[in-house]
Design an enzyme around this catalytic site. Sequence first.
Site, mmCIF file in Angstrom:
data_model
loop_
_atom_site.group_PDB
_atom_site.id
_atom_site.type_symbol
_atom_site.label_atom_id
_atom_site.label_comp_id
_atom_site.label_asym_id
_atom_site.label_seq_id
_atom_site.Cartn_x
_atom_site.Cartn_y
_atom_site.Cartn_z
ATOM 1 N N ASP A 33 -1.030 -6.406 9.446
ATOM 2 C CA ASP A 33 -1.717 -4.573 8.545
ATOM 3 C C ASP A 33 -3.110 -5.720 8.352
ATOM 4 O O ASP A 33 -3.510 -6.663 7.053
ATOM 5 C CB ASP A 33 -1.659 -3.749 7.764
ATOM 6 N N LYS A 73 -13.015 -0.846 5.327
ATOM 7 C CA LYS A 73 -13.877 -1.956 4.923
ATOM 8 C C LYS A 73 -15.328 -2.482 5.032
ATOM 9 O O LYS A 73 -15.971 -2.407 4.266
ATOM 10 C CB LYS A 73 -13.022 -2.415 3.699
ATOM 11 N N TRP A 130 0.766 -1.009 -0.004
ATOM 12 C CA TRP A 130 -0.252 0.112 0.409
ATOM 13 C C TRP A 130 0.852 1.278 -0.018
ATOM 14 O O TRP A 130 1.790 1.034 0.759
ATOM 15 C CB TRP A 130 -0.833 -0.081 1.477
#
Lengths: 396, 483
Positions: free
Chosen positions: B293, B329, B212
């Site tokens: 993560d 999300k 990311w």
Amino acid sequence: MAPPDPILGVSEAFKADDHEMKLNLGVGAYRTEDLQPYVLNVVKKAENLMLERGDNKEYLPIEGLAAFNKVTAELLFGADNAVIQEQRVATVQGLSGTGSLRLAAALIERYFPGSKVLISSPTWGNHKNIFNDAGVPWSEYRYYDPKTVGLDFDGMIADIKAAPEGTFVLLHGCAHNPTGIDPTPEQWERIADVIQEKSHIPFFDVAYQGFASGSLDKDASSVRLFAARGMELLIAQSYSKNLGLYAERIGAINVVCSTSEVAKGVKSQLKRIARPMYSNPPIHGARIVANVVGNSDLFNEWKEEMELMAGRIMSVRKKLYDSLSAKDNSGKDWSFILKQIGMFSFTGLNKAQTENMTSKWHVYMTKDGRISLAGLSSAKCEYLADAIIDSFHNVS
Amino acid sequence: MHGVNVSQSSSSPADRRLSALVRHLEGHSMDSANHSIAAAPTSGSTGARISVFDHVVRAPEDPILGVILTHLPCSLCVRLSFLNFPVVVTVAYNKDPSPAKLNLGVGAYRTEEGKPLVLNVVRRAEQMLVNDSSRVKEYLPIVGLADFNKLSAKLILGADRLVYLHGTSPAIQENRVTTVQCLSGTGSLRVGAEFLARHYHQHTIYIPLPTWGNHTKVFGLAGLSVKTYRYYDPATRGLNFEGLLEDLRSAPSGAIVLLHACAHNPTGVDPTTHQWEQIRQLMRSKALLPFFDSAYQGFASGNLDADAESVRMFVRDGGECLVAQSFAKNMGLYGERVGALSIVCRTADVAGRVESQLKLVIRPMYSNPPIHGASIVSTILKDRTMFQEWTIELKAMADRIISMRQQLFDALRGRGTPGDWSHIIKQIGMFTFTGLNSEQVAFMRKEYHIYMTSDGRISMAGLSSRTVPHLADAIHAAVTRVA
């Protein structure tokens, strides 16, 4: 093991105490006369409006909600102010006052390497932590005069003058925390003079706009005075107290620049600091503020509620002063309580005396002698007066 | 030096500022008589306005979240090296008048109709919160909402065959886990990294290549130095497992290793369970510190437990690790910024001390976290019915994405598009690394009005059954007509 936070840890200690007369004068959160937390009516209305509208929860831009950024700058300067008209203010939504100060501190560290921040002695307990963690060196200017329980104005001016050119001077826009002692308008002019002479950069912490005097405009007058001189300045804002949005973490960092081009550059760099910290700020509090300030009915209602809150604090100051004057036979002048403004009062009690307040009287306050009048009810003023008189005279 | 005298004899802050300023003022001529830096900026003089902030350069918009560059022509886009940035994609997409245009750069879930989604269960929770007149907005503790922290930890670390959060990880039962509410995934990563930079003996973190876009800056600014380990293999469009193991093997003992718990962003390539086990063994043998993560728990496979298995595997062995959780999300709470950092420690005593130090990181950053999103999560996780509803809505989102993958794969196979497209259904999560090169991507933009980052990454969330054929046509054309 790290020690508990000196301010937020007070509430934790208070919760653990089950004495019936206990009083929490630690954290600066407004309480009603019944010593209950207060959610403003306009806030509830705004939240209901938001729910009815069915707003989505998409990411805000890094700089925050545009509608919020617009109204927050207008609230601070006045919509017709030249800095707004000329688009010279870089405004970025931040995590209340702390987060906004932190963004500014990071900007200073990056773009003004070696520059110091001058902070008042005393100041809010977290200011030093913020600058330390951001890697910005700081030193202090004299502010509180324990002899008068007032402002050491000459000391303040001298220390600001003595600082190297280009120092950032941290000023409390109104309702100085922790002392409650503000410069007069004339003193503000002198402070501005000295800052201009030394090409210092004013850095305002505005956490109580509207909450101090009850008037949004009056409480912004110090900031507006500096802006009117064409100065560049930084201002951190918080809506924790004046809109009671403590836990929503809503505020903003504003940087008034000479030109709109420079403002764009500054804004872009503030975003570069925010992105690796938390990506983008939370929407809920920002929407509440935008809805309240952007709707004239809600805005007017807000002003009324704010006057009530500020009014209650002023009346509790009066009651405490009256109680102290009536009960204390020593002839000590307690009028500083009336002269101070905002949520807090610097009692002048030292560390040992403050400890006595807690251990003997179950009055919780911070060790610097600060009490939060927002946590005081008129019903408890006499009890508090007894505690203060006892601690002041019988403990050294 | 553009006519400004910079004193040689001192290095006061004003002088250093002056130098920095001058370095940035290319092309500006400064008449020292009238515009000495010392006098001009805050003196209120009516001369030309020189700002103390003049040396602050305009930053490019953030690659992933920014919205800058409103007037960047597409032709210029192609030539610029930052064409790989989704924001450029979105800007260009916005300017495109074609009704057939498709934005596959978006990193947030979209419905079949292309709209953002607020989960029903989230709306209900919010309604309950707003209607509850006993609720107040007092500051949360520095570590955040206690309920939220407990429930978040249970969600990620909970036992196998989890049914409604009973059955708890031993790490939690033994009070070895400290969990602090943070600002979504980013905030959790940052707070964790700051803590490690201050209190951990090793200051290097290894991140997968690619990862990311924000990871490097988050860790760098926290004070860690960032190295990479091999991860994506373009030849197979899968995992370079041998490279990964080699690189971790050669990392210094105790180094921190960033692991994507599931649905690797941006590749969608995850290790298998067997590979995770090998990674775990290697890392534990070298005392490498895992920093997970977890941004897609439940969103990747549709199953909360399956998506947490990598984390639980490490926690089960009794060792220590960090986990950054995001609810952006899986609960669609993007803008509410809800997340949590959990640090699993060897003992409860250590966990207590660690928590006290986390507070010292948080307090000067933003004092305490925002209440709204965490309250929504807490409301849902603690109520059996709402929790069930959430798992159903979550699965529906995950299933829609999986179905888009299948449909795209089938469409390409149906067209006889050359190449092996099975990676589309093997990869997992919101994103697919298509394997298309930048010329092919540019072609698809020009001829088919399909927008994606130049590395060939597409967001499956931006697709619908209606638009899959168009995308398949475009990929087919690109692959057959553009080298």
